[in-house]
Design a protein around this motif. Structure first.
Motif, PDB file in Angstrom:
ATOM      1  N   PHE A  54     -33.821   8.195   7.447  1.00 14.70           N
ATOM      2  CA  PHE A  54     -32.492   8.450   6.374  1.00 14.70           C
ATOM      3  C   PHE A  54     -31.604   7.580   7.048  1.00 14.70           C
ATOM      4  O   PHE A  54     -30.722   7.849   7.153  1.00 14.70           O
ATOM      5  N   VAL A  55     -32.096   6.541   6.442  1.00 21.27           N
ATOM      6  CA  VAL A  55     -30.621   5.316   7.089  1.00 21.27           C
ATOM      7  C   VAL A  55     -29.855   4.928   5.728  1.00 21.27           C
ATOM      8  O   VAL A  55     -31.034   4.260   4.769  1.00 21.27           O
ATOM      9  N   LYS A  56     -28.633   4.779   5.742  1.00 22.71           N
ATOM     10  CA  LYS A  56     -28.186   4.545   4.550  1.00 22.71           C
ATOM     11  C   LYS A  56     -28.223   2.884   4.290  1.00 22.71           C
ATOM     12  O   LYS A  56     -28.158   1.691   5.578  1.00 22.71           O
ATOM     13  N   SER A  57     -28.404   2.642   3.017  1.00 24.77           N
ATOM     14  CA  SER A  57     -28.460   0.828   3.002  1.00 24.77           C
ATOM     15  C   SER A  57     -27.540   1.073   3.307  1.00 24.77           C
ATOM     16  O   SER A  57     -26.215   0.863   3.358  1.00 24.77           O
ATOM     17  N   ALA A  58     -27.568  -0.294   3.927  1.00 28.20           N
ATOM     18  CA  ALA A  58     -26.333  -2.086   4.233  1.00 28.20           C
ATOM     19  C   ALA A  58     -25.409  -1.820   3.198  1.00 28.20           C
ATOM     20  O   ALA A  58     -25.890  -1.979   2.139  1.00 28.20           O
ATOM     21  N   GLY A  59     -24.391  -1.384   3.269  1.00 35.64           N
ATOM     22  CA  GLY A  59     -22.508  -1.442   2.825  1.00 35.64           C
ATOM     23  C   GLY A  59     -23.581  -1.208   0.925  1.00 35.64           C
ATOM     24  O   GLY A  59     -22.242  -1.349   0.523  1.00 35.64           O
ATOM     25  N   VAL A  60     -24.045   0.432   1.052  1.00 35.91           N
ATOM     26  CA  VAL A  60     -24.032   1.269   0.340  1.00 35.91           C
ATOM     27  C   VAL A  60     -22.013   1.919  -0.295  1.00 35.91           C
ATOM     28  O   VAL A  60     -21.858   1.578  -1.776  1.00 35.91           O
ATOM     29  N   ASP A  61     -21.902   1.866   0.766  1.00 36.06           N
ATOM     30  CA  ASP A  61     -20.335   2.740   0.520  1.00 36.06           C
ATOM     31  C   ASP A  61     -20.120   1.767  -0.397  1.00 36.06           C
ATOM     32  O   ASP A  61     -18.703   2.544  -1.739  1.00 36.06           O
ATOM     33  N   THR A  62     -19.733   0.108  -0.876  1.00 36.01           N
ATOM     34  CA  THR A  62     -19.453  -0.565  -1.338  1.00 36.01           C
ATOM     35  C   THR A  62     -20.192  -0.889  -2.658  1.00 36.01           C
ATOM     36  O   THR A  62     -20.070  -1.493  -3.381  1.00 36.01           O
ATOM     37  N   LEU A  63     -21.503  -0.933  -1.974  1.00 35.82           N
ATOM     38  CA  LEU A  63     -22.112  -1.342  -3.821  1.00 35.82           C
ATOM     39  C   LEU A  63     -22.380  -0.549  -4.603  1.00 35.82           C
ATOM     40  O   LEU A  63     -22.598  -0.584  -5.770  1.00 35.82           O
ATOM     41  N   LEU A  64     -22.395   0.777  -4.237  1.00 33.31           N
ATOM     42  CA  LEU A  64     -22.761   2.121  -5.346  1.00 33.31           C
ATOM     43  C   LEU A  64     -21.728   1.709  -5.999  1.00 33.31           C
ATOM     44  O   LEU A  64     -21.954   1.915  -7.440  1.00 33.31           O
ATOM     45  N   PRO A  65     -20.194   1.509  -6.021  1.00 31.63           N
ATOM     46  CA  PRO A  65     -18.980   1.906  -6.988  1.00 31.63           C
ATOM     47  C   PRO A  65     -18.802   1.309  -8.097  1.00 31.63           C
ATOM     48  O   PRO A  65     -19.164   0.851  -9.173  1.00 31.63           O
ATOM     49  N   ALA A  66     -19.960  -0.546  -7.153  1.00 33.84           N
ATOM     50  CA  ALA A  66     -19.494  -1.482  -8.115  1.00 33.84           C
ATOM     51  C   ALA A  66     -20.803  -1.312  -9.177  1.00 33.84           C
ATOM     52  O   ALA A  66     -20.982  -1.795  -9.787  1.00 33.84           O
ATOM     53  N   ALA A  67     -21.850  -0.959  -8.216  1.00 32.83           N
ATOM     54  CA  ALA A  67     -22.813  -1.106  -9.668  1.00 32.83           C
ATOM     55  C   ALA A  67     -22.511  -0.344 -10.224  1.00 32.83           C
ATOM     56  O   ALA A  67     -23.390  -0.167 -11.354  1.00 32.83           O
ATOM     57  N   LYS A  68     -22.009   1.288  -9.641  1.00 34.85           N
ATOM     58  CA  LYS A  68     -21.810   2.120 -11.088  1.00 34.85           C
ATOM     59  C   LYS A  68     -20.920   1.569 -12.365  1.00 34.85           C
ATOM     60  O   LYS A  68     -20.762   2.172 -13.615  1.00 34.85           O
ATOM     61  N   GLN A  69     -19.644   0.654 -12.167  1.00 31.31           N
ATOM     62  CA  GLN A  69     -19.191   0.503 -12.332  1.00 31.31           C
ATOM     63  C   GLN A  69     -19.233  -0.661 -13.160  1.00 31.31           C
ATOM     64  O   GLN A  69     -19.329  -1.157 -14.434  1.00 31.31           O
ATOM     65  N   THR A  70     -20.106  -1.700 -12.934  1.00 30.21           N
ATOM     66  CA  THR A  70     -20.542  -2.672 -13.905  1.00 30.21           C
ATOM     67  C   THR A  70     -21.460  -2.073 -15.568  1.00 30.21           C
ATOM     68  O   THR A  70     -20.959  -2.626 -15.994  1.00 30.21           O
ATOM     69  N   TYR A  71     -22.300  -1.178 -14.493  1.00 31.12           N
ATOM     70  CA  TYR A  71     -22.982  -0.150 -15.887  1.00 31.12           C
ATOM     71  C   TYR A  71     -22.458   0.489 -16.489  1.00 31.12           C
ATOM     72  O   TYR A  71     -23.065   0.357 -17.518  1.00 31.12           O
ATOM     73  N   SER A  72     -21.469   0.939 -15.992  1.00 34.23           N
ATOM     74  CA  SER A  72     -20.660   2.248 -16.916  1.00 34.23           C
ATOM     75  C   SER A  72     -20.068   1.141 -17.642  1.00 34.23           C
ATOM     76  O   SER A  72     -19.732   1.055 -19.109  1.00 34.23           O
ATOM     77  N   THR A  73     -19.140   0.058 -17.454  1.00 28.15           N
ATOM     78  CA  THR A  73     -18.984  -1.292 -18.589  1.00 28.15           C
ATOM     79  C   THR A  73     -20.163  -1.591 -19.408  1.00 28.15           C
ATOM     80  O   THR A  73     -19.346  -1.931 -20.796  1.00 28.15           O
ATOM     81  N   LEU A  74     -20.790  -2.271 -18.814  1.00 26.91           N
ATOM     82  CA  LEU A  74     -22.241  -3.035 -20.260  1.00 26.91           C
ATOM     83  C   LEU A  74     -22.590  -1.175 -21.267  1.00 26.91           C
ATOM     84  O   LEU A  74     -22.513  -2.017 -21.971  1.00 26.91           O
ATOM     85  N   SER A  75     -23.252  -0.944 -20.910  1.00 28.30           N
ATOM     86  CA  SER A  75     -22.472   0.525 -21.668  1.00 28.30           C
ATOM     87  C   SER A  75     -21.684   0.936 -22.523  1.00 28.30           C
ATOM     88  O   SER A  75     -22.040   1.236 -23.668  1.00 28.30           O
TER      89      SER A  75
END
Length: 352
Positions: A54-75
């Motif tokens: 159960f290891v956190k993906s490296a950098g997920v605390d910054t990667l995940l918000p950026a991914a959500k923002q990008t996909y929300s913008t494209l949506s």
């Protein structure tokens, strides 16, 4: 024709990088052979905490918000949803997994991603869970194929897309960089595992992996959650599910196999015996461009800086590509530093 960037490959990496560069007013042309790529087949799963420990993906605390923002913008731009946020049930396969999970629950760094534990032999919709399960949070999946189709239409409408099978011999390095009638400032290769054949970047330590995925129709009740039981299951709607993925380093092709199908169906039957009656809709295979150190390959060629690579995201492309695309655009336009450049492999892998 003089442009800023020629991007090779319209998978998720090439498409989102082209989008980011165009958003910054760069002139871009993206070329693609039109064949089904790994991004189109992949599940697009985003899971911040993985593995038996159960290891956190490296950098997920910054990667995940950026991914959500990008996909929300494209949506918003294309007026359709691309990222489906859905909780995940992580079904423990052993008492050790449960023990590791309990340790993580005591760690405040994991609080946003791990929810409640359900005890052994909990019954949910006929799922077999002798060791119990955990509800994971901030998980979901990207509808990659619709997103790539929308971006392809976007590129075509702006005359930024060319259907073409690249022959490396057509790339001229001197006296200026050129491919056919195009003179770009840089060529950026986003070819997935095909980069193992690239004459400039094949020295990088790729570890491509073939995975097979099934789409099934079922008639038994399932929770409206992603299931992780060694393999994964994504409920597409009340009747259709996707299940995957196998792991094969030896047979690097896109040919579905009976062995892969039977392995997935066997695991599914062990999870929920009623799913043994599910009807096969599609059976697909793809090769993920994984890397030796589990980090992407981003940066210019050591001898030909007008050539660059943006690749190697493996199974975490949906999570990693949006932010890394921003980092790479910052590097290309402002000479900003890259968080994990390919220079890390120069000493050990680049031929002298």
């Amino acid at each position: 024709m003089t442009i800023d960037y020629l991007i090779v490959g319209q998978g998720l990496a090439g498409s989102l990088l082209a989008w980011e560069l165009m958003r910054r007013d760069c002139s871009v042309i993206i070329i693609d052979n039109g064949q089904e790529n790994a991004s189109q087949v992949a599940a697009g799963l985003i899971n911040p905490v993985t593995g038996m420990r159960f290891v956190k993906s490296a950098g997920v605390d910054t990667l995940l918000p950026a991914a959500k923002q990008t996909y929300s913008t494209l949506s918003a731009i294309f007026r359709q949803a691309f990222y489906i946020e859905k909780p995940m049930l992580r079904i423990f396969r052993s008492g050790k997994e449960l023990t590791h999970c309990l340790k993580r629950l005591d760690n405040p760094d994991y609080r946003d991603y791990l929810g409640a534990i359900m005890p052994p032999d909990t019954s949910i919709n006929n799922l077999t869970m002798p060791f119990g399960c955990l509800q994971q949070q901030q998980t979901g999946y990207l509808l990659t194929r619709p997103l790539l189709a929308c971006l392809r239409d976007f590129f075509i409408a702006r005359q930024c897309y060319r259907p073409a099978a690249l022959d490396y011999r057509d790339i001229q390095l001197q006296p200026e960089l050129r491919w056919q009638d195009i003179s770009p400032r840089r060529i950026i290769f986003c070819e997935g595992y095909h980069a193992t054949q690239n004459p400039w970047f094949s020295w990088l330590p790729f570890q491509p992996v073939k995975g097979e995925i099934l789409t099934l129709e079922h008639h038994g009740g399932l929770p409206d959650k992603i299931l992780n039981f060694g393999d994964w299951l994504i409920p597409l709607n009340s009747r259709h599910i996707r299940v995957g993925a196998t792991f094969d380093r030896d047979n690097l092709d896109s040919v579905p196999t009976e062995r892969g199908k039977n392995a997935l169906l066997g695991a599914l039957k062990s999870l929920s015996p009623p799913l043994a009656q599910a009807t096969l809709i599609t059976h697909q295979a793809h090769v993920r461009p994984c890397t030796l150190d589990k980090q992407p390959f981003i940066g210019p060629h050591p001898r030909h800086p007008q050539l660059a690579i943006f690749n190697g995201f493996g199974a975490k492309g949906s999570l990693q590509i949006p932010l890394h695309g921003r980092y790479f655009a910052d590097f290309l336009l402002n000479n900003a530093s890259l968080p994990s450049p390919i220079q890390r492999h120069y000493a050990t892998h680049f031929p002298t």
